[in-house]
Enzyme design. Structure first.
Site: not given
Ligand SMILES: NC(=O)c1ccc[n+]([C@@H]2O[C@H](COP(=O)([O-])OP(=O)(O)OC[C@H]3O[C@@H](n4cnc5c(N)ncnc54)[C@H](OP(=O)(O)O)[C@@H]3O)[C@@H](O)[C@H]2O)c1
Length: 264
Positions: A16, A154, A158
């Site tokens: 995702s 969180y 981080k």
């Molecule tokens: N979007 C933002 O605004 C933002 C900002 C700062 C940092 N980030 C960081 O970016 C990264 C990606 O997040 P995203 O924004 O793309 O959100 P997302 O669309 O919710 O994707 C999160 C991903 O992490 C995986 N995941 C969650 N729990 C897991 C577990 N226990 N084991 C293995 N995989 C797991 C999910 O896959 P499954 O559910 O299939 O396991 C999914 O592929 C994260 O580390 C997040 O903290 C995001």
């Protein structure tokens, strides 16, 4: 700057959002990919949406299951014979005030975002030291550089990633190992919907800030550029990324600005 083209890259959180976008763009650039997350069906969907699915291998894993992570690097290496880059991207967020949050939610924040990532990194490190090269790319957050309300667990997890990976970079530079910390701001993904509330249930709804953020496509593009440049850290997003500099030079002003923004 070396091109990322033809590298063998292992991406967590690839089912995702940012990880999914990274998969498409890296696959298009000729990289061989190992894509991981918990949901195998979603990983297969991402693989099939890639331009060259034959260059994508699916390896399901749960970052909260440390025992299962033990032999994951061995499995990952078995697909193409080596790994050049591990992108630690999988993670979950939180939306709850400290007074409303169960201790178990803090444990989950640390287990998935911090300890699971550390475990996978530690298990991969011997492969990188043996081959005298390797690049750990860890997606933390601007919330790993400064904090905001509703995200205490969180932010803690981080921030902790920065502590660990800055040490790793110093200890293993001599082994040809690089470390890049990626700090996104607001990116349009499912992160807010999947965020845990105080009792551990999912928020299930979008935040305005996330909805109005930059696209995952743009974010992935900037991540790839930072990896190619082997940057120590990259701040990606809109004006929120200037919070890093406010925190460093004018911490009181950052405090007031974040409170005034009423971000949830
Ligand atoms: N979007 C933002 O605004 C933002 C900002 C700062 C940092 N980030 C960081 O970016 C990264 C990606 O997040 P995203 O924004 O793309 O959100 P997302 O669309 O919710 O994707 C999160 C991903 O992490 C995986 N995941 C969650 N729990 C897991 C577990 N226990 N084991 C293995 N995989 C797991 C999910 O896959 P499954 O559910 O299939 O396991 C999914 O592929 C994260 O580390 C997040 O903290 C995001």
């Amino acid at each position: 700057m070396k091109s990322i083209k033809d590298k063998i890259i292992w991406i967590t959180g690839a089912s995702s959002g940012i990880g999914e976008e990274l998969s498409y763009q890296l696959n298009e650039q000729g990289c061989k990919l190992i894509i991981s997350a918990r949901r195998e069906k979603e990983l297969n969907r991402v693989k099939n949406n890639c331009t060259a699915p034959k260059n994508v291998s699916v390896l399901p894993l749960d970052l909260g299951n440390f025992e299962q992570l033990e032999n994951m690097p061995e499995k990952a290496v078995s697909f193409y014979g080596k790994i050049d880059i591990l992108i630690n991207n999988g993670g979950i967020s939180q939306r709850s005030l400290i007074t409303d949050t169960k201790f178990e939610v803090y444990q989950q924040m640390m287990n998935i975002n911090y300890l699971g990532t550390i475990k996978l990194t530690m298990q991969t490190l011997p492969y990188f030291t043996r081959q005298k090269s390797g690049h750990f790319v860890t997606v933390t957050s601007l919330m790993g550089k400064f904090s905001s309300p509703y995200r205490s667990g969180y932010c803690g997890a981080k921030h902790a990633l920065h502590g660990f990976f800055d040490s790793l970079r110093m200890e293993h530079e001599k082994d040809g190992i690089d470390v890049t910390l990626i700090c996104p701001g607001f990116i349009q993904t499912n992160i807010a919907k999947n965020a845990l509330t105080g009792d551990g249930s999912l928020q299930k709804k979008e935040d305005d800030a996330t909805k109005n953020g930059i696209t995952a496509h743009q974010c992935a593009k900037e991540i790839i550029r930072a990896v190619e440049k082997k940057k120590f850290e990259a701040y990606i997003g809109g004006k929120e990324k200037y919070g890093v500099y406010l925190k460093r030079f004018f911490p009181n002003l950052l405090h007031k600005t974040v409170l005034k923004s009423s971000v949830r």
